[in-house]
Enzyme design. Structure first.
Site, PDB file in Angstrom:
ATOM      1  N   ASP A 135     -16.320  12.154 -15.496  1.00 37.79           N
ATOM      2  CA  ASP A 135     -15.127  12.484 -16.274  1.00 37.79           C
ATOM      3  C   ASP A 135     -15.091  13.996 -16.534  1.00 37.79           C
ATOM      4  O   ASP A 135     -15.883  14.514 -17.317  1.00 37.79           O
ATOM      5  CB  ASP A 135     -15.155  11.725 -17.596  1.00 37.79           C
ATOM      6  CG  ASP A 135     -13.874  11.900 -18.397  1.00 37.79           C
ATOM      7  OD1 ASP A 135     -12.959  12.587 -17.925  1.00 37.79           O
ATOM      8  OD2 ASP A 135     -13.810  11.351 -19.526  1.00 37.79           O
ATOM      9  N   GLY A 169      -7.598   8.097  -9.861  1.00 36.54           N
ATOM     10  CA  GLY A 169      -6.149   8.063 -10.052  1.00 36.54           C
ATOM     11  C   GLY A 169      -5.737   8.637 -11.388  1.00 36.54           C
ATOM     12  O   GLY A 169      -4.553   8.718 -11.694  1.00 36.54           O
ATOM     13  N   LYS A 171      -8.265  11.261 -13.754  1.00 35.62           N
ATOM     14  CA  LYS A 171      -8.844  12.600 -13.744  1.00 35.62           C
ATOM     15  C   LYS A 171     -10.082  12.707 -12.870  1.00 35.62           C
ATOM     16  O   LYS A 171     -10.248  13.662 -12.137  1.00 35.62           O
ATOM     17  CB  LYS A 171      -9.199  13.034 -15.178  1.00 35.62           C
ATOM     18  CG  LYS A 171      -8.011  13.206 -16.115  1.00 35.62           C
ATOM     19  CD  LYS A 171      -8.458  13.803 -17.444  1.00 35.62           C
ATOM     20  CE  LYS A 171      -9.441  12.883 -18.162  1.00 35.62           C
ATOM     21  NZ  LYS A 171      -9.895  13.450 -19.462  1.00 35.62           N
ATOM     22  N   ASP A 223     -20.629   9.476 -17.347  1.00 36.50           N
ATOM     23  CA  ASP A 223     -20.629   8.302 -18.223  1.00 36.50           C
ATOM     24  C   ASP A 223     -21.399   7.164 -17.550  1.00 36.50           C
ATOM     25  O   ASP A 223     -20.957   6.578 -16.569  1.00 36.50           O
ATOM     26  CB  ASP A 223     -19.184   7.887 -18.502  1.00 36.50           C
ATOM     27  CG  ASP A 223     -19.080   6.762 -19.524  1.00 36.50           C
ATOM     28  OD1 ASP A 223     -20.133   6.274 -19.976  1.00 36.50           O
ATOM     29  OD2 ASP A 223     -17.944   6.369 -19.858  1.00 36.50           O
ATOM     30  N   GLN A 226     -20.755   2.463 -18.734  1.00 34.02           N
ATOM     31  CA  GLN A 226     -19.915   1.385 -18.208  1.00 34.02           C
ATOM     32  C   GLN A 226     -20.709   0.322 -17.461  1.00 34.02           C
ATOM     33  O   GLN A 226     -20.144  -0.648 -16.948  1.00 34.02           O
ATOM     34  CB  GLN A 226     -18.812   1.979 -17.324  1.00 34.02           C
ATOM     35  CG  GLN A 226     -17.839   2.824 -18.130  1.00 34.02           C
ATOM     36  CD  GLN A 226     -16.666   3.327 -17.324  1.00 34.02           C
ATOM     37  OE1 GLN A 226     -16.137   2.629 -16.474  1.00 34.02           O
ATOM     38  NE2 GLN A 226     -16.248   4.554 -17.590  1.00 34.02           N
ATOM     39  N   ARG A 240      -2.620   2.955 -11.785  1.00 30.29           N
ATOM     40  CA  ARG A 240      -2.864   3.556 -13.089  1.00 30.29           C
ATOM     41  C   ARG A 240      -1.536   3.719 -13.822  1.00 30.29           C
ATOM     42  O   ARG A 240      -0.487   3.939 -13.203  1.00 30.29           O
ATOM     43  CB  ARG A 240      -3.540   4.938 -12.941  1.00 30.29           C
ATOM     44  CG  ARG A 240      -4.856   4.931 -12.168  1.00 30.29           C
ATOM     45  CD  ARG A 240      -5.873   3.947 -12.728  1.00 30.29           C
ATOM     46  NE  ARG A 240      -6.212   4.158 -14.115  1.00 30.29           N
ATOM     47  CZ  ARG A 240      -7.276   4.840 -14.540  1.00 30.29           C
ATOM     48  NH1 ARG A 240      -8.108   5.395 -13.674  1.00 30.29           N
ATOM     49  NH2 ARG A 240      -7.520   4.962 -15.827  1.00 30.29           N
ATOM     50  N   LYS A 475      18.082 -12.583  22.363  1.00 26.74           N
ATOM     51  CA  LYS A 475      17.904 -11.987  21.037  1.00 26.74           C
ATOM     52  C   LYS A 475      19.292 -11.680  20.474  1.00 26.74           C
ATOM     53  O   LYS A 475      20.043 -10.901  21.053  1.00 26.74           O
ATOM     54  CB  LYS A 475      17.063 -10.712  21.096  1.00 26.74           C
ATOM     55  CG  LYS A 475      16.768 -10.173  19.703  1.00 26.74           C
ATOM     56  CD  LYS A 475      15.925  -8.932  19.745  1.00 26.74           C
ATOM     57  CE  LYS A 475      15.559  -8.516  18.324  1.00 26.74           C
ATOM     58  NZ  LYS A 475      16.690  -8.448  17.409  1.00 26.74           N
ATOM     59  N   GLU A 609      21.072  -7.721  22.749  1.00 28.37           N
ATOM     60  CA  GLU A 609      20.005  -6.787  22.358  1.00 28.37           C
ATOM     61  C   GLU A 609      18.773  -6.879  23.233  1.00 28.37           C
ATOM     62  O   GLU A 609      18.088  -5.897  23.478  1.00 28.37           O
ATOM     63  CB  GLU A 609      19.566  -7.088  20.917  1.00 28.37           C
ATOM     64  CG  GLU A 609      20.159  -6.193  19.871  1.00 28.37           C
ATOM     65  CD  GLU A 609      19.351  -6.286  18.592  1.00 28.37           C
ATOM     66  OE1 GLU A 609      18.668  -5.309  18.265  1.00 28.37           O
ATOM     67  OE2 GLU A 609      19.402  -7.325  17.941  1.00 28.37           O
TER      68      GLU A 609
END
Length: 751
Positions: A135, A169, A171, A223, A226, A240, A475, A609
């Site tokens: 972070d 997504g 920082k 960090d 977690q 996010r 087609k 076509e």
């Protein structure tokens, strides 16, 4: 409206609601994103409890976290329970794309999960990964954060732990390293903390392991917390809730080393996934070979049954069922339902019940391969299940509830009409099969059209060398339409689910052709003065209600006379179709069983076509794009996505358009400046002004960007072209009309 995803029915509302105002990204866009990344995201989140962060009024409104399952959640959402000190929370688990679609429906943009998964018995397994959250504090650049990620990688490599980076997504950067499940969350958290403090000692001016925000100025906070069993991290591939639809995107280490590293948004991640880029794949849930038991019981040299050697993977399209009459040692009926890439199977000694008051014993057997759905014949004496096997019924299945090992409720749409059955576990391998008292309408509402792939005459030659036989159809240049007849009522529905019944005043003739309830697949066309399909006339009829001469060209039958034809080969379906009688406005065009050259010449003579080449032995796979159907064009038409408008003497001088390249990235394809009527130009400006944006959604050459205003790339149109330049632009593009039956994700280069 109801939306069908992997056989499950989901109520969806307000799909045009804008959730990201700065980019015009709607709920439909979010749902499309999550369904598009489901294949790579689900292995990362499966069996993990999902905490949702929801923005009901979009990212500019209020948000809130939700842990316990919403009361409004569909019954089929799989649940895992976590006991807290004062309560027991029921968390949704993602086991299928339909759950991701439901998250989008309730505007759950961010999905957060822990580092552990639920074990098969419902207990909390040890973590299978360690995560480090880098972070950046105030003043720290993305490149500086990436440098800390590289230092972490060195340490983890030294510990024998390969890691995968994810740009969050938001920082920072997350690093994930796989674990073997030996250690509990407390131990893993201690290891992560020791790593963070060691890096802090080595780089005190660049790294901190302290959570206190005042310690983060000019540093990256590493960090480690977690990894605590009660903490969660935003899941890889999650959106996010930022100003723009950014994504927690798995990256390669080469990208992390790039000084220009930046976070990725929704469109960029979709392009990567389309290109097969998934750096996170090694950390996904291990593939469980659900056919291992089946394979161990059969010798492919001795049995005529299909014995695939690879682990099964879920396929696209509607799930199927088959009921096979099995004259083995004892007569019984094998009931098989497609789920998670296999046919989950039960042996029912007395056959499926026909009375809601009657329950029948159903003994669960080993999972079978999906290929078994078409198996009929003799299983050799001495082999497992020796005896005669025949198909008693087959078709598509709509799974309403699937509680693993406990209960299955599903609607079987087969030859006897739709039947809702429940399978309820009692003990061991024993289940009860019950015909539900409340039965569905006879209309197969979950059907969506089978899709073709662009091909060439060379593809046909290669196929014929392998013994593949093709038959050919013209087609048609119109709207692809499924025609449903239910209780005499006719409904015409496009591939995207749009109701076009109002457009065809002769829809009642479809009921006459079928002689009752049923389903046809075909093309709605408008004929010009020479009796040839004219797409511009059809579009005008759709938009302005003109008196164009319309025809429904039926080229396939999916249900007739109460019998589902979906599981039958193309030749059988065509024979059933050709046995029906045409009307004045519903035609059954002929098929060509000879050479491609003959069919191609007929197409050119009629001014059509191109040609459709269809494998004679192919079954109908609803919603699936298959190489069993090849589209070979003789006229050059191209679908495009509008990205901008140039102004001049007219409010709309020309349209700036794009087409996805081979990597799936939307790429500029030039201008369309001819073929418009004055009324069309007024309609185009009104439609595009509603989607106007401030910046170009893609890179456009300065020479074409001059005097342009920009459009969110969500509208598909069709143009006629003389070809494609070496630089990838359209040559002599002329407007044909909007393709409101198509989505940008459907667009492919066709010239």
């Amino acid at each position: 409206m109801k939306f069908q995803v992997d056989g499950r029915s989901l109520n969806v509302t307000s799909l045009d609601k804008v959730l990201y105002p700065s980019t015009g990204t709607t709920k439909a866009d979010v749902m499309h994103y999550y369904l598009s990344v489901a294949e790579v995201m689900i292995p990362q989140v499966t069996r993990r409890p999902v905490t949702r962060k929801r923005w009901p009024d979009g990212v500019e409104g209020e948000s809130f976290f939700r842990k316990d399952l919403e009361e409004s959640a569909p019954e089929w959402v799989t649940v895992g329970e976590i006991e807290h000190s004062t309560s027991v929370n029921r968390y949704p688990l993602v086991d299928a794309p339909s759950t991701l679609a439901w998250f989008a429906q309730v505007a759950a943009l961010e999905l957060h999960t822990p580092q552990w998964r639920f074990a098969p018995d419902g207990s909390h397994a040890n973590p299978d990964r360690m995560v480090l959250d880098l972070d950046p504090g105030p003043g720290v650049t993305m490149a500086q954060t990436a440098q800390v990620a590289l230092w972490c990688r060195e340490i983890l490599d030294g510990m024998g732990m390969e890691c995968v980076p994810v740009t969050s997504g938001s920082k920072g950067i997350h690093l994930y390293a796989a674990l073997d499940g030996t250690y509990n969350s407390d131990t893993v958290a201690k290891v992560a903390k020791a790593l963070a403090r060691g890096l802090e000692e080595d780089y005190p001016d660049r790294v901190t392991s302290v959570m206190k925000k005042t310690s983060r100025e000019g540093k990256v906070f590493l960090d480690w917390s977690q990894n605590n069993g009660s903490k969660t991290t935003v899941a890889p591939y999650s959106l996010r809730g930022r100003e723009r639809p950014m994504v927690a995107a798995p990256r390669t280490w080469e990208e992390i080393e790039d000084p220009a590293l930046k976070h990725l948004d929704l469109e960029e991640v979709l392009a990567r996934v389309d290109d097969g880029i998934d750096p996170m794949a090694p950390l996904g849930a291990p593939v469980v070979d659900r056919l291992a038991t089946y394979r161990s019981m059969r010798d492919p040299r001795k049995t005529a049954e299909p014995v695939p050697q690879e682990a099964p993977m879920p396929r696209d399209g509607e799930p199927i069922f088959v009921i096979q009459e099995h004259h083995a040692r004892r007569l019984h009926w094998d009931v098989r339902i497609e789920h998670e890439g296999v046919l989950v199977s039960w042996a029912v000694p007395k056959g499926p019940p026909e009375d809601p008051k009657e329950n029948r014993l159903a003994v669960q057997t080993e999972d079978h391969p999906v290929e078994y759905a078409t198996f009929e014949g003799t299983i050799a004496k001495g082999e497992y299940g020796a005896g005669e096997m025949s198909i008693w019924d087959s078709g598509t299945v709509e799974i309403e509830k699937w509680r693993e090992g406990k209960e299955v409720v599903a609607v079987f749409r087969g030859s006897g009409g739709p039947r809702r059955y429940a399978l309820i576990h009692t003990n061991g391998k024993n289940w009860l099969m019950k015909l539900m008292a409340k039965q569905p309408s006879s209309q197969p509402k979950s059907l969506t059209p089978m899709l073709a792939t662009m091909g060439s005459a060379g593809d046909l030659t290669l196929g014929e060398k392998d013994g593949v036989r093709y038959e050919f159809e013209m087609k048609w240049d119109g709207y692809r339409i499924l025609a449903f007849v239910d209780g005499g009522k006719v409904t015409l529905r496009s591939r995207a689910g749009k109701d076009y019944t109002h457009l065809f005043p002769h829809a009642n003739e479809i009921a006459e052709v079928l002689g009752g309830d049923g389903v046809l697949d075909g093309e709605l066309v408008a004929l010009d003065e020479q009796g040839r399909p004219n797409f511009s006339l059809l579009h005008a009829a759709d938009r302005e209600g003109s008196d164009a001469e319309l025809r429904y060209m039926a080229f396939d039958v999916l249900e007739v006379g109460g019998r589902s034809m979906v599981g039958e080969a193309y030749t059988g379906r065509r024979e059933a179709l050709e046995a029906l009688e045409e009307t004045e406005h519903v035609a059954i065009p002929p098929r060509f069983t000879g050479s491609f050259e003959t069919a191609e010449q007929a197409s050119r003579t009629l001014g059509l076509e191109g040609v459709m080449a269809k494998r004679a032995d192919s079954v109908y796979t609803p919603g699936e794009r298959s190489r069993a159907w090849l589209k070979l064009k003789t006229q050059l038409h191209q679908e495009v996505v509008v990205v901008g408008v140039r102004t001049g003497k007219r409010a709309v001088s020309s349209l700036l358009v794009a087409v996805p390249n081979a990597d799936g990235e939307l790429t500029y394809a030039g201008r369309v400046g001819t073929g418009f009527s004055a009324a069309q130009l007024r309609d185009i400006e009104k439609k595009l002004r509603a989607a106007e944006r401030k910046t170009p959604p893609i890179e456009v050459p300065d020479s074409d960007a001059k005097d342009a205003w920009w459009v969110t790339p969500k509208f598909v149109a069709e143009v006629q072209v003389a070809g494609k330049t070496g630089g990838g632009s359209l040559r002599q593009a002329s407007w044909r009309g909007w393709r409101e039956d198509k989505e940008p994700a459907d667009v492919r280069w066709e010239v």
